[in-house]
Design an enzyme around this catalytic site. Sequence first.
Site, PDB file in Angstrom:
ATOM      1  N   GLU A  91       6.125   2.398   6.931  1.00 47.67           N
ATOM      2  CA  GLU A  91       5.404   3.310   6.037  1.00 47.67           C
ATOM      3  C   GLU A  91       3.932   2.971   5.911  1.00 47.67           C
ATOM      4  OE1 GLU A  91       7.604   3.523   2.348  1.00 47.67           O
ATOM      5  OE2 GLU A  91       7.894   1.380   2.273  1.00 47.67           O
TER       6      GLU A  91
ATOM      7  N   CYS B 237      13.454   8.548   6.647  1.00 44.46           N
ATOM      8  CA  CYS B 237      14.022   8.761   5.310  1.00 44.46           C
ATOM      9  C   CYS B 237      12.977   9.292   4.331  1.00 44.46           C
ATOM     10  CB  CYS B 237      14.663   7.480   4.774  1.00 44.46           C
ATOM     11  SG  CYS B 237      13.474   6.170   4.500  1.00 44.46           S
TER      12      CYS B 237
ATOM     13  N   ASP C 299       4.940   7.526   2.303  1.00 40.63           N
ATOM     14  CA  ASP C 299       3.868   6.534   2.272  1.00 40.63           C
ATOM     15  C   ASP C 299       3.100   6.500   3.583  1.00 40.63           C
ATOM     16  OD1 ASP C 299       3.667   5.379  -0.314  1.00 40.63           O
ATOM     17  OD2 ASP C 299       5.649   4.511  -0.025  1.00 40.63           O
TER      18      ASP C 299
ATOM     19  N   HIS D  67       6.267  12.914  -7.507  1.00 38.11           N
ATOM     20  CA  HIS D  67       7.607  12.941  -8.094  1.00 38.11           C
ATOM     21  C   HIS D  67       8.077  14.351  -8.365  1.00 38.11           C
ATOM     22  CE1 HIS D  67       8.966   8.990  -8.134  1.00 38.11           C
ATOM     23  NE2 HIS D  67       7.766   8.572  -8.474  1.00 38.11           N
TER      24      HIS D  67
HETATM   25  C1  PEP Z   1       8.586   6.956   1.822  1.00 34.26           C
HETATM   26  O1  PEP Z   1       7.561   6.370   1.504  1.00 34.26           O
HETATM   27  O2  PEP Z   1       8.626   7.872   2.679  1.00 34.26           O
HETATM   28  C2  PEP Z   1       9.872   6.613   1.185  1.00 34.26           C
HETATM   29  C3  PEP Z   1      11.001   7.123   1.619  1.00 34.26           C
HETATM   30  O3  PEP Z   1       9.825   5.795   0.104  1.00 34.26           O
HETATM   31  P1  PEP Z   1       9.376   6.249  -1.384  1.00 34.26           P
HETATM   32  O4  PEP Z   1       9.195   7.737  -1.395  1.00 34.26           O
HETATM   33  O5  PEP Z   1      10.450   5.790  -2.286  1.00 34.26           O
HETATM   34  O6  PEP Z   1       8.087   5.493  -1.548  1.00 34.26           O
HETATM   35 MG    MG Z   2       7.658   4.552   0.355  1.00 38.25          MG
END
Ligand code: PEP
Ligand code: MG
Length: 561
Positions: free
Chosen positions: A413, A486, A437, A187
Site C-alpha cells: 500500500e 483488498c 492507501d 469512511h
Molecule cells: C487499503 O489501504 O487499501 C486497505 C485495504 O486498508 P484500509 O482501507 O483499511 O487502510
Molecule cells: Mg490501508
Amino acid sequence: MENFAGVGVSAGRVIGPVRHMPKPVGEPPAGERLEDPEGTDQAVAALKSASRAVQEDLKRRASLAKGDAQAVLQATSLMAADPMLLKSATKLITKGTSPARAVWEAGASVAEMLHTLGGYMAERTADVLDVRSRIVAELRGLPAPGIPTSDTPFVLVAEDLAPADTATLDPTTVLALVTSGGGPQSHTAIIARSLGLPAVVAATGVEGIDHDAAVFVDGMAGTVSLNPGAAEGEAAAAYRAAAAVLSVFDGTGATLDGHEVPLLANVGGAKDAAKAAEAGAQGVGLLRTEFCFLERDTEPTPEEQIEAYRGVFDAFPGKKVVVRTLDAGADKPLPFLTDASEPNPALGVRGSRTDLPPPGALGRQLRAIAAAGARATADVWVMAPMISTPEEAAAFAGLCAAAGLRTPGVMVEVPSAALMSEEILGEVSFASLGTNDLTQYTMAADRQLGPLAALNNSWQPAVLRMVRLTVEGSRAHAGVKSVGVCGEAAADPALAVVLVGLGVSTLSMTPRALAGVGAVLGSVTLADAQRIAELAVTAPTASEARSRARAELPVLESLGL
Ligand code: PEP
Ligand code: MG
C-alpha cells in the site's frame, strides 16, 4: 434542474428528501457563567430537564432501531441520566457556572474517571462525551448531534461521516449518502459500499440544499440533482429492478472462459463475517482487526482477541481467512498504539510501524491469532499493513514463525512496496494490494480530503501502473506466491476486470459488491480482461482509463452499475 457534481463512490440511483447531519456541538466557552447569578435553582432545573429530554429522545430512537444500533442507543440513554454526571454538573452550577459549561466539564471528569478504571468502564467514555454534547445541544436549543431520525426514508447530507456514525445508521431509512467532504477512500465511501447505499462524496454546495428538498442521487455519475423529473424517476425505478438481480452471488468468481478469481470479503468482525458467508464470499481477504477494537483505549487482552478472531474463523470453516494485524494511525487512531499529536499521521508511526521496536502488541496479537486459528478449521493467513521494505517483511515473517503462523504476507500500500515487490515476496508467502492507501501515497493526496478526490482515484493510471509493477515483481515467484487486491478498487466491477487483466489472482471486497463484480467478471474472457487492462493502464488520465474500460463492458449499463 440544479445539479451538484461530486464523485460517485457507491453505485445506485434514488430519489428522496434531504435531511442534514447536524454540525458537531461546540465546547461552551471556559468560564461561562450563569446569566443570572441568583438563578441557580432555575439553572439546575434546566439541566435536569435537558437530561430528561435527551434520555427520552434516545429511548425513542432505541425503540425504532434494531440490532447493534438499538443496543448503542439504549446504553447511551442510560448515561444521559447518570447520577454522577448530574451531581457534579449541579455542584458547578451552584458555584455560578452556566449549565452548558457545567455539564461539559462534568462530562470531561466522568470520562476521565471511566478511562482510568479501564476495561468495560473505559469503553463507556465515548457514551459520556456523546451524552454531554446532546445535553448542551438541548440547553442551547440546537439540533441533537448524530444521524437524524425520521419515520420516512431520506437522503443523508453531511460534511463527512465517522466510523462511529455507522452504529446508528439505519439502511432502511437512509436512502443514500451525500457529503461535501470526503474522498473515494473515505469512511463515508466505505460505509456506503458496505451498506449497499448509493453515495456521492466531495459534492461542493450540497450543504446549502433546503431541508426536505427532493433530490435525485446518482452514485454512478457522482451527481445530486434538485427537483427531479420523470426521467430521473424512471432511472430510480430501473435501478431498483437491477438491484434485485444484483443481490445474489453464486459463490464462484471466474471469467467467462473459466479462469478462477476467488471473490473474498472484507470484514471488520464476526457479524460482518456471518453476513459475508451468507452473501457467498469464498473466504475473507481482509479482516481489519483494528475495527474489532476501535472504541478501546487499552490493548485488548489475548482472550478478547481470541474471541473476536474465532468469531470470524468460525463463519468460514475450511476456507481462507486473511487476518490483517492492527492497522492503527491516521484515519484509524487507536489510543493505545498511536500518538495523536504527530504532525503528519498518514506518514507517521502507523500500521506495522506502531510496533517498533518489536515484539510488543504485534507479537501478542500474532499469538492470539495463532491460538484462535488452532481452535478453528479456517485456513488462517496473516498480513502486515504499511510494509515499506524487505527488511520489514522479513521481520514480520520471523514474528509469524515464532507465533506458529505458517502463511505470512504483506499489504502493498506504499509505492516502495510496489517497486520492491520481488524482494519483499522473497521474504513472505503472499501480497495483497491495499489500493486505498496505495492511491493516497502514489498521488500524495490525503484519502480523507474531499478537494483531492479527483487525485484520490484508483483509476489513476499511475496507480494502475503500481499494480502492474507489483504483479511483475511477483513473476519471479510465479505459481508459489500470489498477489490479490483488498482495497476498494476491487469492489468497482469495471476496475475489478482491469485488476484481473493486470494479473491479480484474488479480489476482496465488501460483501455487497460480490454479485456485481461476479456478474461483470463472468461476462469477459481472461484475454478480454487483459486487453481492457492494457487500454486502461496506457490511458493518460483517470477518467480516460475509466471510460475506456467501461466502453468495453456494456454489461455494466444493463445491470445499472
Ligand atoms: C487499503 O489501504 O487499501 C486497505 C485495504 O486498508 P484500509 O482501507 O483499511 O487502510
Ligand atoms: Mg490501508
